[in-house]
Design a protein around this motif. Structure first.
Motif, short mmCIF file in Angstrom:
data_model
loop_
_atom_site.label_atom_id
_atom_site.label_comp_id
_atom_site.label_asym_id
_atom_site.label_seq_id
_atom_site.Cartn_x
_atom_site.Cartn_y
_atom_site.Cartn_z
N TRP A 1 -4.51 -11.95 -0.22
CA TRP A 1 -3.31 -11.21 0.20
C TRP A 1 -2.34 -12.10 0.95
O TRP A 1 -1.13 -11.97 0.81
CB TRP A 1 -3.69 -10.00 1.06
N ARG B 1 0.80 -1.24 0.00
CA ARG B 1 0.00 0.00 0.00
C ARG B 1 0.83 1.28 0.00
O ARG B 1 0.29 2.38 0.12
CB ARG B 1 -0.99 -0.04 1.15
N ARG C 1 -12.90 -2.26 1.23
CA ARG C 1 -11.92 -2.48 0.16
C ARG C 1 -12.45 -3.56 -0.78
O ARG C 1 -13.33 -4.37 -0.40
CB ARG C 1 -10.55 -2.85 0.71
N ASP D 1 -9.57 1.02 -2.00
CA ASP D 1 -10.10 1.18 -0.64
C ASP D 1 -10.69 2.57 -0.49
O ASP D 1 -10.52 3.42 -1.36
CB ASP D 1 -9.04 0.87 0.43
N ILE E 1 -10.65 -11.62 0.31
CA ILE E 1 -9.58 -10.65 0.03
C ILE E 1 -8.36 -10.95 0.91
O ILE E 1 -7.23 -10.98 0.44
CB ILE E 1 -10.08 -9.20 0.27
N GLU F 1 -6.02 -3.44 -5.58
CA GLU F 1 -6.94 -3.20 -4.45
C GLU F 1 -7.41 -1.75 -4.46
O GLU F 1 -6.62 -0.83 -4.64
CB GLU F 1 -6.22 -3.48 -3.13
N PHE G 1 -2.85 -8.03 -8.85
CA PHE G 1 -3.79 -7.72 -7.78
C PHE G 1 -3.96 -6.20 -7.75
O PHE G 1 -2.97 -5.48 -7.63
CB PHE G 1 -3.22 -8.12 -6.41
N GLU H 1 -16.65 -0.17 -6.71
CA GLU H 1 -15.97 -1.23 -7.44
C GLU H 1 -16.72 -1.61 -8.73
O GLU H 1 -16.10 -1.99 -9.71
CB GLU H 1 -15.73 -2.47 -6.55
N LEU I 1 -10.98 -6.15 -4.23
CA LEU I 1 -9.76 -6.59 -4.91
C LEU I 1 -10.09 -7.14 -6.30
O LEU I 1 -10.92 -8.04 -6.44
CB LEU I 1 -9.07 -7.68 -4.08
#
Ligand SMILES: Cc1cc2nc3c(=O)[nH]c(=O)nc-3n(C[C@H](O)[C@H](O)[C@H](O)COP(=O)(O)OP(=O)(O)OC[C@H]3O[C@@H](n4cnc5c(N)ncnc54)[C@H](O)[C@@H]3O)c2cc1C
Length: 477
Positions: free
Chosen positions: A332, A130, A239, A300, A328, A298, A296, A307, A241
């Motif tokens: 991760w 992140r 969040r 948030d 999710i 993501e 991937f 989304e 993904l």
């Protein structure tokens, strides 16, 4: 304070996650800042160097040394409104658990978060998935307490030049940095991530000087961090993904499309690592094609529902969309295991070795970086793995080599030489997050042609007798 002299315990401290093994003469486990001072003075008095050590998960050989190893067992966490004051032994996973009770987080999560410590994260300027949205550890470091090579303790935080002038050391360090701002900004890589050299460009902030940021990425070479004050944030409320698959050649375009969504993370996963490790079941549910890579992405924020709109924007990539928190987290977890599995891969006598494992270039140059790495590996007929932080154009590529063979060690040297040269031409850094260590120390002067001498001067100011982690980062002193 406990002095470790037993051969078995010292042997355990002779390795980190790097390729060199160095037996220490002695080790200390210390419980307070006063004990840190005492241990540093005692070791230096006996003519030993001092290497601070946290979880020992660093890759380019940083937390091992032939003198004294200093382990800080202290791990208390003190919360204020929007910061957390940590002792250096705090493991990142424990910090996450504590902060989550208050709905807060410190968003830098290295994949090694289950065992790396706050001391090691600050000293390496560590990053995580992140960092793309929230920055690296240096960006969260609001203040620090340190013990210098002469045993003196110092508190560092945002201060004006005038405030720093009371102490001869901070006055000299501040003046040096202020007088050389032009060279510092010219020499700073244009990559969004960098853990090479001292982060001189991070120190000046308007009329303030954040001298604590000199210690972010200093790899134990300037002093021992005894306390770190880190900024925290409210955890985002939701969040989602996206998982897409790609070939290496389609990667650049896919990453550029995902970047338009302003994601919190944008990662590249090499599916072959899971196959080779016999752990395909960890990602099989996410895979729908034979393409070798997964991306991937993501998102948030505090308002959910975006989304669906985002899925429209990247529809051409046909991504899988995960919205369930359990799914999710599982995805991760699997992604975070990549480096561990990769490190354990062995083919004959060959294994994935570090050297060019952390190159970072400006984000628009991701495709060029992929081309460079693949070209260099293929030219030498090497098998390799490649994954990393695609959004920040910071790739973890490792060739499979047997470094016990002098000819193969030479191949790794050649790769470093050729790749670093090209990465510098692109405005990048030879290390986005792992640091220089002993492995890359000799290349640091070439990454910073105009300002390496300033780094040497700072090292000489803070550690004139070269007690702290010699051979790491600043090789010549
Ligand atoms: C499987 C795996 C995954 C990884 N993933 C990531 C990742 O996603 N992102 C990333 O950035 N890195 C990653 N790393 C590298 C490493 O885990 C990080 O750099 C980590 O933050 C190091 O923390 P540590 O506590 O293990 O430090 P150590 O390895 O113990 O030390 C690291 C450096 O910090 C210095 N140091 C430690 N404590 C102090 C202190 N109190 N004062 C001064 N100096 C100190 C040491 O001397 C050394 O130079 C990974 C490593 C592995 C093995």
């Amino acid at each position: 304070m406990r002095r470790i002299t037993s051969a078995a315990e010292l042997a355990a401290l002779s390795k980190d996650a790097g390729i060199f093994v160095i037996a220490p003469a002695r080790a200390y486990v210390v419980e307070s800042e006063r004990e840190v001072s005492h241990a540093v003075r005692e070791a230096a008095g006996d003519g030993l160097s001092v290497t601070p050590r946290g979880g020992g998960t660093s890759i380019p050989t940083q937390s091992v040394g032939s003198g004294a190893i200093l382990v800080q067992a202290r791990a208390s966490i003190r919360l204020t409104q929007d910061t957390v004051v940590c002792e250096p032994g705090v493991v990142k996973a424990d910090l996450n658990r504590e902060l989550s009770k208050w709905g807060r987080w410190m968003p830098v999560d290295p994949s090694s978060y289950a065992s790396c410590t706050v001391g090691g994260m600050v000293a390496n300027n560590s990053s995580g998935a992140r960092t793309l949205k929230y920055g690296s550890t240096a960006d969260s470091l609001a203040g620090a307490r340190v013990v210098l090579a002469d045993g003196r303790a110092l508190a560092l935080g945002p201060a004006t030049e005038e405030a720093l002038s009371g102490d001869p050391l901070t006055r000299k360090a501040a003046s040096l940095i202020l007088e050389n701002q032009k060279e510092i900004s010219e020499d700073a890589p244009r990559a969004t991530k960098n853990s090479s050299g001292y982060r001189l460009e991070k120190v000046r902030r308007g009329s303030f000087l954040d001298l604590q940021k000199l210690f972010a990425g200093s790899e134990g070479t300037l002093g021992v961090i005894t306390e770190a004050t880190l900024k925290t944030r409210l955890r985002p409320k939701w969040r989602a993904l996206f998982v897409a698959e790609s070939t290496l050649h389609e990667l650049d375009a896919a990453v550029a499309a995902f970047r338009t969504l302003a994601p919190s993370a944008l990662e590249l996963v090499d599916k072959s690592v899971f196959r080779s490790a016999g752990r395909w079941e960890r990602v099989s549910r996410l895979s729908r094609s034979d393409d070798p890579f997964m991306i991937f992405c993501e998102l948030d924020g505090d308002d959910g529902g975006l989304e669906e709109e985002a899925a429209g924007a990247v529809g051409g990539l046909d991504p899988l969309l995960l919205t369930d928190e359990g799914d999710i987290s599982a995805a991760w977890e699997a992604r975070n295991e990549t480096l561990t599995f990769a490190q354990d891969m062995v083919k004959g006598g060959r294994r994935p070795v570090p050297g060019v494992e952390d190159l970072a270039v400006p984000p628009g140059a991701l495709g060029d970086l992929v081309e460079l790495l693949v070209g260099q590996f293929e030219r030498r007929g090497l098998e390799y793995i490649l994954y990393g932080h695609a959004g920040d154009a910071n790739l973890h590529a490792r060739p499979l080599l047997d470094l016990s063979e002098p000819s193969e060690a030479k191949v790794n040297e050649g790769l470093m030489e050729d790749c670093f040269e090209e990465v510098w031409k692109m405005g990048g850094s030879m290390t986005g997050e792992h640091g220089d260590g002993m492995l890359r120390a000799k290349y640091v002067p070439r990454q910073y042609p105009r300002t390496y001498h300033l780094m040497e001067e700072l090292k000489a100011m803070f550690d004139p007798k070269v007690v702290m982690n010699p051979g790491v980062k600043i090789a010549r002193t």
